[in-house]
Design a protein around this motif. Structure first.
Motif, PDB file in Angstrom:
ATOM      1  N   VAL A  61       0.807  -1.312   0.071  1.00  0.00           N
ATOM      2  CA  VAL A  61       0.034  -0.088  -0.005  1.00  0.00           C
ATOM      3  C   VAL A  61       0.960   1.453  -0.101  1.00  0.00           C
ATOM      4  O   VAL A  61       0.547   2.338  -0.821  1.00  0.00           O
ATOM      5  CB  VAL A  61      -0.944   0.020   1.199  1.00  0.00           C
ATOM      6  CG1 VAL A  61      -1.675   1.281   1.338  1.00  0.00           C
ATOM      7  CG2 VAL A  61      -2.021  -1.205   1.034  1.00  0.00           C
ATOM      8  N   GLN A  62       1.825   1.289   0.797  1.00  0.00           N
ATOM      9  CA  GLN A  62       2.700   2.401   0.828  1.00  0.00           C
ATOM     10  C   GLN A  62       3.691   2.815  -0.562  1.00  0.00           C
ATOM     11  O   GLN A  62       3.534   3.806  -0.902  1.00  0.00           O
ATOM     12  CB  GLN A  62       3.944   2.236   1.915  1.00  0.00           C
ATOM     13  CG  GLN A  62       4.967   3.394   2.032  1.00  0.00           C
ATOM     14  CD  GLN A  62       5.971   3.070   3.095  1.00  0.00           C
ATOM     15  OE1 GLN A  62       5.809   2.044   3.725  1.00  0.00           O
ATOM     16  NE2 GLN A  62       6.773   4.161   3.494  1.00  0.00           N
ATOM     17  N   LEU A  63       3.807   1.450  -1.145  1.00  0.00           N
ATOM     18  CA  LEU A  63       4.600   1.811  -2.543  1.00  0.00           C
ATOM     19  C   LEU A  63       3.402   2.094  -3.512  1.00  0.00           C
ATOM     20  O   LEU A  63       3.712   3.078  -4.375  1.00  0.00           O
ATOM     21  CB  LEU A  63       5.031   0.582  -2.946  1.00  0.00           C
ATOM     22  CG  LEU A  63       5.511   0.218  -4.449  1.00  0.00           C
ATOM     23  CD1 LEU A  63       6.801   1.441  -4.293  1.00  0.00           C
ATOM     24  CD2 LEU A  63       6.197  -0.939  -4.900  1.00  0.00           C
ATOM     25  N   LEU A  64       2.171   1.786  -3.471  1.00  0.00           N
ATOM     26  CA  LEU A  64       1.088   2.262  -4.116  1.00  0.00           C
ATOM     27  C   LEU A  64       1.052   3.457  -4.119  1.00  0.00           C
ATOM     28  O   LEU A  64       0.480   4.260  -4.990  1.00  0.00           O
ATOM     29  CB  LEU A  64       0.038   1.492  -4.017  1.00  0.00           C
ATOM     30  CG  LEU A  64      -1.264   1.836  -5.049  1.00  0.00           C
ATOM     31  CD1 LEU A  64      -1.071   1.529  -6.434  1.00  0.00           C
ATOM     32  CD2 LEU A  64      -2.588   0.605  -4.536  1.00  0.00           C
ATOM     33  N   ASP A  65       0.865   4.107  -2.966  1.00  0.00           N
ATOM     34  CA  ASP A  65       0.688   5.592  -2.421  1.00  0.00           C
ATOM     35  C   ASP A  65       1.844   6.526  -3.056  1.00  0.00           C
ATOM     36  O   ASP A  65       1.467   7.374  -3.739  1.00  0.00           O
ATOM     37  CB  ASP A  65       0.846   5.759  -0.900  1.00  0.00           C
ATOM     38  CG  ASP A  65      -0.707   5.143  -0.484  1.00  0.00           C
ATOM     39  OD1 ASP A  65      -1.535   5.049  -1.105  1.00  0.00           O
ATOM     40  OD2 ASP A  65      -0.501   4.851   0.906  1.00  0.00           O
TER      41      ASP A  65
END
Length: 313
Positions: A305-309
């Protein structure tokens, strides 16, 4: 994905003997009729392929389903039970079913059966699970069955052979098969698109260019059909530009499905998870490739999720 279903159906309708012998694991199969599964039925759910054959002196239906990813809604056992039930109702003969998984990471958890154990109302539907990535590709090339050679790039290469060299051998073998020019063009166009399930677009582009078949694929009536269906936004344009862009556009949805399949397998991310909608909204092939690598490598769903953000900022 629709384009891979179309390619697979095109091949199985033109080479039914090859597929029946392959899916049943025997050669003594007499093809009687290829059934048009696009005919209107009481259900919108249609089998990919039904072929009426005679085996051991008995008439049966051979049913093949092609899958690029795991089916989760509904799960594959439920889907197959539905297909088999409708086929029995409509045709009234035994059904011999198989699921052919095209991507290497698909079908690992498919049990090959649907079972309802409710007392007095038991139901059991069995089917074969065939994962192409586990099959001996050289054996398929050596057997010379044209209907299967197009799928050989998705199978295991000989030990020690680099993937690029294997793809080139498969294409060379396909090109050498005796076919009329229009049929050869359609065949190679379908094979190049199927290869996009395993190989990077630039690898396919390089091999096709070096084999000198770019123009032949461009003239393929099958490629033009896919374009008219809107499945692939201008496969001709993609080929003229080195096929890379065209194949990337053609497999974007497959990349999304593959990302979600990895997240489901590694972190139990369900179809209702908010991540599903976020991944579905990504429409850039390069970003999808990066996200797919991340899904395989990250240590937690929070890290993904952090990478997608970061990707979306």
């Amino acid at each position: 994905m629709a384009e891979f279903d179309a390619i697979s159906r095109h091949l199985i309708q033109n080479y039914p003997d090859d597929f029946d012998g392959f899916s049943l694991g025997r050669e003594d199969v007499e093809v009687l009729e290829v059934i048009d599964t696009a005919q209107p039925t009481v259900s919108a759910s249609q089998a990919d392929s039904l072929i009426r054959v005679r085996v051991d002196g008995r008439e049966v239906l051979v049913h093949n389903e092609f899958q690029t990813t795991d089916s989760t809604n509904p799960p594959m056992p439920r889907r197959m039970a539905g297909h088999v039930g409708r086929a029995i109702e409509r045709h009234g003969v035994p059904i011999l079913s198989s699921v052919l998984y095209l991507r290497p990471n698909a079908g690992k958890r498919d049990p090959g059966l649907y079972s309802q154990a409710y007392p007095g109302h038991r139901v059991l539907v069995e089917y074969r699970v065939i994962r192409l990535s586990e099959l001996d590709g050289q054996g398929v090339l050596g057997a010379g069955h044209a209907g299967l050679i197009a799928f050989a790039p998705l199978m295991k290469p000989p030990a020690g052979m680099a993937s690029r060299q294997w793809l080139r051998r498969c294409i060379q073998t396909a090109y050498a098969k005796p076919m009329a020019p229009p049929a050869r063009a359609d065949y190679l166009a379908g094979m190049s698109l199927l290869s996009g399930l395993v190989y990077a677009p630039e690898t396919i582009s390089d091999v096709i260019s070096k084999e000198g078949i770019m123009d032949l694929i461009r003239e393929s009536s099958f490629a033009q059909y896919l374009t008219r269906q809107g499945i692939e936004q201008g496969i001709e344009q993609g080929i003229e530009q080195g096929i890379e862009k065209g194949i990337e556009q053609g497999v974007e949805q497959g990349l999304r499905e593959s990302i979600l399949a990895v997240l489901e397998i590694r972190f139990d991310v369900s179809a209702s998870h908010p991540l599903t909608a976020r991944v579905a909204a990504v429409d850039d092939a390069q970003r999808l490739k990066a996200l797919h690598r991340a899904a395989v490598q990250v240590s937690s769903v929070e890290a993904f999720v952090q990478l997608l953000d970061q990707e979306q900022n």
